[in-house]
Design an enzyme around this catalytic site. Structure first.
Site, PDB file in Angstrom:
ATOM      1  N   HIS A  54      43.093  41.483  67.411  1.00 17.62           N
ATOM      2  CA  HIS A  54      44.555  41.484  67.471  1.00 17.62           C
ATOM      3  C   HIS A  54      45.116  42.180  66.243  1.00 17.62           C
ATOM      4  O   HIS A  54      44.737  41.882  65.117  1.00 17.62           O
ATOM      5  CB  HIS A  54      45.072  40.041  67.547  1.00 17.62           C
ATOM      6  N   ASP A  61      50.524  44.678  71.492  1.00 17.51           N
ATOM      7  CA  ASP A  61      50.938  43.583  70.619  1.00 17.51           C
ATOM      8  C   ASP A  61      52.405  43.231  70.865  1.00 17.51           C
ATOM      9  O   ASP A  61      53.259  44.104  70.925  1.00 17.51           O
ATOM     10  CB  ASP A  61      50.737  43.997  69.159  1.00 17.51           C
ATOM     11  N   TYR A  93      49.526  60.343  60.247  1.00 15.16           N
ATOM     12  CA  TYR A  93      48.176  60.579  59.731  1.00 15.16           C
ATOM     13  C   TYR A  93      47.691  59.392  58.895  1.00 15.16           C
ATOM     14  O   TYR A  93      46.544  58.965  59.007  1.00 15.16           O
ATOM     15  CB  TYR A  93      48.121  61.850  58.877  1.00 15.16           C
TER      16      TYR A  93
END
Length: 143
Positions: free
Chosen positions: A22, A64, A113
């Site tokens: 998670h 999530d 990035y």
């Protein structure tokens, strides 16, 4: 072979997705993305579009619900409000396939990035459309 799974979910990719916990992130990256220099773990799906990879991943990965933006794309350099066609397609897929559809957020290129460097895995696709990158935060499966 396993039944009921998208055939794009290779053994290496399934292992990475199952090993994620998670709050871990997965980046689905286009062919131009510097996956190997940014990622600790890279799984390749050469010849597969990022949108097809997203559909396959969302078949098994919950997003999530404890963060405001569990799906993020890289913003267009010089025009962060522009929505490239591939990103519009990402949003359509999230709306149709995610267990809990969300509005995809955006990150500036270098911030994207940086987040990718912290991702659990980068899924490098053969996507040739520019800005075909999406970061997903793994959620939990409720009882």
């Amino acid at each position: 072979m396993l039944r009921g799974l998208n055939p794009l979910l290779s053994p290496d990719l399934l292992h990475a997705l199952a090993a994620m916990g998670h709050g871990n992130d997965i980046v689905i990256a286009d062919a131009n993305f510097p996956a190997h220099s940014n990622g600790q773990r890279v799984v390749r799906l050469d010849g597969v579009t990022a949108t097809a990879a997203l559909e396959a991943v969302l078949q098994v990965l919950p997003l999530d619900t404890f963060v405001p933006e569990p799906a993020l794309t890289m913003q267009v350099v010089g025009n962060p409000s522009e929505v490239p066609p591939v990103v519009a397609e990402f949003q359509k897929i999230v709306d149709e396939r995610a267990d809990i559809p969300v509005k995809i957020g955006g990150l500036e290129r270098h911030a994207f990035y940086q987040r990718s460097r912290e991702a659990f895995v980068i899924l490098q696709t053969g996507e040739t459309r520019l800005y075909g990158n999406i970061l997903l935060k793994k959620g939990v499966i409720g009882s």
